[in-house]
Design a protein around this motif. Structure first.
Motif, PDB file in Angstrom:
ATOM      1  N   SER A  68     -18.269  13.428  76.701  1.00  0.00           N
ATOM      2  CA  SER A  68     -18.954  14.585  76.246  1.00  0.00           C
ATOM      3  C   SER A  68     -20.205  14.948  77.020  1.00  0.00           C
ATOM      4  CB  SER A  68     -19.451  14.294  74.872  1.00  0.00           C
ATOM      5  OG  SER A  68     -20.062  13.244  74.611  1.00  0.00           O
ATOM      6  N   SER A  69     -20.471  16.340  77.015  1.00  0.00           N
ATOM      7  CA  SER A  69     -21.618  16.555  77.635  1.00  0.00           C
ATOM      8  C   SER A  69     -22.939  16.932  76.934  1.00  0.00           C
ATOM      9  CB  SER A  69     -21.557  18.220  78.263  1.00  0.00           C
ATOM     10  OG  SER A  69     -20.344  17.911  79.192  1.00  0.00           O
ATOM     11  N   TYR A  70     -22.689  16.878  75.333  1.00  0.00           N
ATOM     12  CA  TYR A  70     -23.544  16.830  74.433  1.00  0.00           C
ATOM     13  C   TYR A  70     -22.982  15.827  73.302  1.00  0.00           C
ATOM     14  CZ  TYR A  70     -24.978  21.216  76.770  1.00  0.00           C
ATOM     15  OH  TYR A  70     -25.198  22.010  77.580  1.00  0.00           O
ATOM     16  N   SER A  71     -24.083  15.313  72.513  1.00  0.00           N
ATOM     17  CA  SER A  71     -23.789  14.340  71.520  1.00  0.00           C
ATOM     18  C   SER A  71     -24.794  14.757  70.276  1.00  0.00           C
ATOM     19  CB  SER A  71     -23.811  13.027  71.863  1.00  0.00           C
ATOM     20  OG  SER A  71     -23.535  12.165  70.669  1.00  0.00           O
ATOM     21  N   LEU A  72     -24.210  15.397  69.345  1.00  0.00           N
ATOM     22  CA  LEU A  72     -25.254  15.954  68.304  1.00  0.00           C
ATOM     23  C   LEU A  72     -24.686  15.151  66.959  1.00  0.00           C
ATOM     24  CD1 LEU A  72     -27.409  17.943  67.255  1.00  0.00           C
ATOM     25  CD2 LEU A  72     -25.625  19.432  66.584  1.00  0.00           C
ATOM     26  N   GLU A  73     -25.638  14.563  66.331  1.00  0.00           N
ATOM     27  CA  GLU A  73     -25.317  13.615  65.170  1.00  0.00           C
ATOM     28  C   GLU A  73     -26.068  14.502  63.973  1.00  0.00           C
ATOM     29  OE1 GLU A  73     -27.063   9.583  63.266  1.00  0.00           O
ATOM     30  OE2 GLU A  73     -26.141   9.394  65.233  1.00  0.00           O
ATOM     31  N   THR A  74     -25.430  14.638  62.866  1.00  0.00           N
ATOM     32  CA  THR A  74     -25.772  15.102  61.498  1.00  0.00           C
ATOM     33  C   THR A  74     -25.684  14.347  60.606  1.00  0.00           C
ATOM     34  OG1 THR A  74     -23.737  16.326  61.332  1.00  0.00           O
ATOM     35  CG2 THR A  74     -25.271  17.496  62.584  1.00  0.00           C
ATOM     36  N   LYS A  75     -26.708  14.171  59.672  1.00  0.00           N
ATOM     37  CA  LYS A  75     -26.891  13.434  58.512  1.00  0.00           C
ATOM     38  C   LYS A  75     -27.453  14.004  57.434  1.00  0.00           C
ATOM     39  CE  LYS A  75     -26.883   8.720  60.800  1.00  0.00           C
ATOM     40  NZ  LYS A  75     -27.736   7.373  60.657  1.00  0.00           N
ATOM     41  N   LYS A  76     -27.013  13.975  56.133  1.00  0.00           N
ATOM     42  CA  LYS A  76     -27.654  14.315  55.236  1.00  0.00           C
ATOM     43  C   LYS A  76     -28.716  13.501  54.503  1.00  0.00           C
ATOM     44  CE  LYS A  76     -26.674  14.605  50.128  1.00  0.00           C
ATOM     45  NZ  LYS A  76     -27.458  13.593  49.813  1.00  0.00           N
ATOM     46  N   TYR A  77     -29.889  14.147  54.260  1.00  0.00           N
ATOM     47  CA  TYR A  77     -31.224  13.740  53.655  1.00  0.00           C
ATOM     48  C   TYR A  77     -30.997  13.464  52.006  1.00  0.00           C
ATOM     49  CZ  TYR A  77     -34.336  13.909  57.349  1.00  0.00           C
ATOM     50  OH  TYR A  77     -35.185  13.608  58.728  1.00  0.00           O
ATOM     51  N   ASP A  78     -30.745  12.145  51.629  1.00  0.00           N
ATOM     52  CA  ASP A  78     -30.463  11.851  50.274  1.00  0.00           C
ATOM     53  C   ASP A  78     -31.419  12.160  49.509  1.00  0.00           C
ATOM     54  OD1 ASP A  78     -27.962  10.970  50.842  1.00  0.00           O
ATOM     55  OD2 ASP A  78     -28.425   8.881  51.438  1.00  0.00           O
ATOM     56  N   ARG A  79     -32.710  12.075  49.942  1.00  0.00           N
ATOM     57  CA  ARG A  79     -33.682  12.492  48.752  1.00  0.00           C
ATOM     58  C   ARG A  79     -34.104  13.802  48.764  1.00  0.00           C
ATOM     59  NH1 ARG A  79     -35.849  10.567  53.751  1.00  0.00           N
ATOM     60  NH2 ARG A  79     -37.485  11.504  54.838  1.00  0.00           N
ATOM     61  N   ASP A  80     -33.596  14.709  49.641  1.00  0.00           N
ATOM     62  CA  ASP A  80     -33.914  16.045  49.834  1.00  0.00           C
ATOM     63  C   ASP A  80     -32.844  16.865  49.245  1.00  0.00           C
ATOM     64  OD1 ASP A  80     -36.567  15.628  50.688  1.00  0.00           O
ATOM     65  OD2 ASP A  80     -36.110  15.211  52.653  1.00  0.00           O
ATOM     66  N   ASP A  81     -32.267  16.549  48.301  1.00  0.00           N
ATOM     67  CA  ASP A  81     -31.304  17.943  47.645  1.00  0.00           C
ATOM     68  C   ASP A  81     -31.901  19.055  47.040  1.00  0.00           C
ATOM     69  OD1 ASP A  81     -29.218  15.909  48.367  1.00  0.00           O
ATOM     70  OD2 ASP A  81     -28.914  15.435  46.004  1.00  0.00           O
ATOM     71  N   ILE A  82     -31.302  20.224  47.310  1.00  0.00           N
ATOM     72  CA  ILE A  82     -32.123  21.282  47.008  1.00  0.00           C
ATOM     73  C   ILE A  82     -31.624  21.653  45.460  1.00  0.00           C
ATOM     74  CG2 ILE A  82     -32.480  23.846  47.242  1.00  0.00           C
ATOM     75  CD1 ILE A  82     -31.497  23.163  50.185  1.00  0.00           C
ATOM     76  N   VAL A  83     -32.544  21.442  44.454  1.00  0.00           N
ATOM     77  CA  VAL A  83     -32.271  21.368  43.057  1.00  0.00           C
ATOM     78  C   VAL A  83     -33.059  22.609  42.446  1.00  0.00           C
ATOM     79  CG1 VAL A  83     -32.141  20.466  40.757  1.00  0.00           C
ATOM     80  CG2 VAL A  83     -31.848  19.023  42.845  1.00  0.00           C
ATOM     81  N   LYS A  84     -32.060  23.440  41.708  1.00  0.00           N
ATOM     82  CA  LYS A  84     -33.018  24.988  41.216  1.00  0.00           C
ATOM     83  C   LYS A  84     -32.197  25.154  39.648  1.00  0.00           C
ATOM     84  CE  LYS A  84     -34.945  25.834  45.151  1.00  0.00           C
ATOM     85  NZ  LYS A  84     -36.435  25.656  45.228  1.00  0.00           N
ATOM     86  N   MET A  85     -33.206  26.031  39.169  1.00  0.00           N
ATOM     87  CA  MET A  85     -32.727  26.340  37.686  1.00  0.00           C
ATOM     88  C   MET A  85     -32.000  27.460  37.965  1.00  0.00           C
ATOM     89  SD  MET A  85     -33.078  25.613  34.585  1.00  0.00           S
ATOM     90  CE  MET A  85     -34.788  24.766  34.255  1.00  0.00           C
ATOM     91  N   VAL A  86     -30.290  27.567  37.882  1.00  0.00           N
ATOM     92  CA  VAL A  86     -29.569  28.552  37.929  1.00  0.00           C
ATOM     93  C   VAL A  86     -28.647  28.595  36.637  1.00  0.00           C
ATOM     94  CG1 VAL A  86     -29.578  28.118  40.392  1.00  0.00           C
ATOM     95  CG2 VAL A  86     -28.081  26.743  38.960  1.00  0.00           C
ATOM     96  N   PRO A  87     -28.068  29.763  36.815  1.00  0.00           N
ATOM     97  CA  PRO A  87     -27.195  29.912  35.349  1.00  0.00           C
ATOM     98  C   PRO A  87     -26.159  29.046  35.302  1.00  0.00           C
ATOM     99  CG  PRO A  87     -27.531  31.984  36.798  1.00  0.00           C
ATOM    100  CD  PRO A  87     -28.058  30.753  37.550  1.00  0.00           C
TER     101      PRO A  87
END
Length: 205
Positions: A68-87
């Motif tokens: 590969s020419s590029y190697s991009l690693e993506t990970k989720k931040y467990d402590r940074d979930d986006i929580v909102k007051m929704v219907p």
């Protein structure tokens, strides 16, 4: 020609060897084109019984890392979930619900630049909803937050202590500014984006 049947029943070491052989064939084929772009998606697995050294590994050996020419690693931040007051779905009223996650992407390999190991952070929203305050969230990458953070780095959005401002838009706090940007006309977002891309900007450390 790749032997997918043999690869599916082979052991891990044989699979890695066959993957390397297959990538050699693919690489030779792609070199016949002028500027080909091929994306490979590979999972990160945990190494069992590891006491020292890295505890994570990629499936299929190191062949994909090598070719590969590029190697991009993506990970989720467990402590940074986006929580909102929704219907509430299928009901009346509102509830606190996770509508997205925070993602970190790290560039581990880059053959076309001299500085790899750069990280970026962005939000990914699962659904399109309107929260209790009337703020609209659209599924996909959070464009509003991405544009805001880039504009702040470029000096397009001004910051004084905890206050952020752009033109007549001025709020106290980052989240409040992004919420005001969502409620504002889309022309404001486009103006900030155009100024970042085309206008004279000075990168702020």
């Amino acid at each position: 020609k790749l032997d997918f049947l043999r690869m599916s029943i082979a052991d891990k070491a044989t699979q890695a060897q066959m993957k390397a052989e297959g990538l050699q064939q693919v690489n030779a084929f792609l070199n016949s084109f002028r500027r080909p772009i091929v994306w490979f998606v590979n999972q990160i697995r945990m190494k069992p019984m590891v006491m020292h050294g890295p505890t994570e590994d990629h499936t299929g050996g190191a062949a994909l890392k090598f070719f590969s020419s590029y190697s991009l690693e993506t990970k989720k931040y467990d402590r940074d979930d986006i929580v909102k007051m929704v219907p509430i779905k299928g009901g009346s009223g509102y509830e606190m619900r996770t509508i997205g996650v925070r993602i970190q992407g790290t560039l581990h390999k880059n053959k076309t630049a001299t500085i790899p190991q750069k990280s970026i952070e962005y939000d990914v929203l699962f659904e399109s909803v309107t929260d209790k305050d009337g703020v609209v969230y659209t599924a996909g990458v959070d464009i509003y937050k991405d544009v805001f953070q880039t504009a702040l780095m470029c000096g397009v959005v001004k910051q004084q202590s905890s206050w952020y401002s752009y033109g007549e838009l001025k709020t106290n706090g980052e989240d409040a500014f992004i919420a005001a940007l969502r409620k504002a006309d889309v022309s404001v977002l486009n103006a900030i984006r155009d100024e970042v891309l085309n206008g004279p900007a000075t990168l702020v450390a």
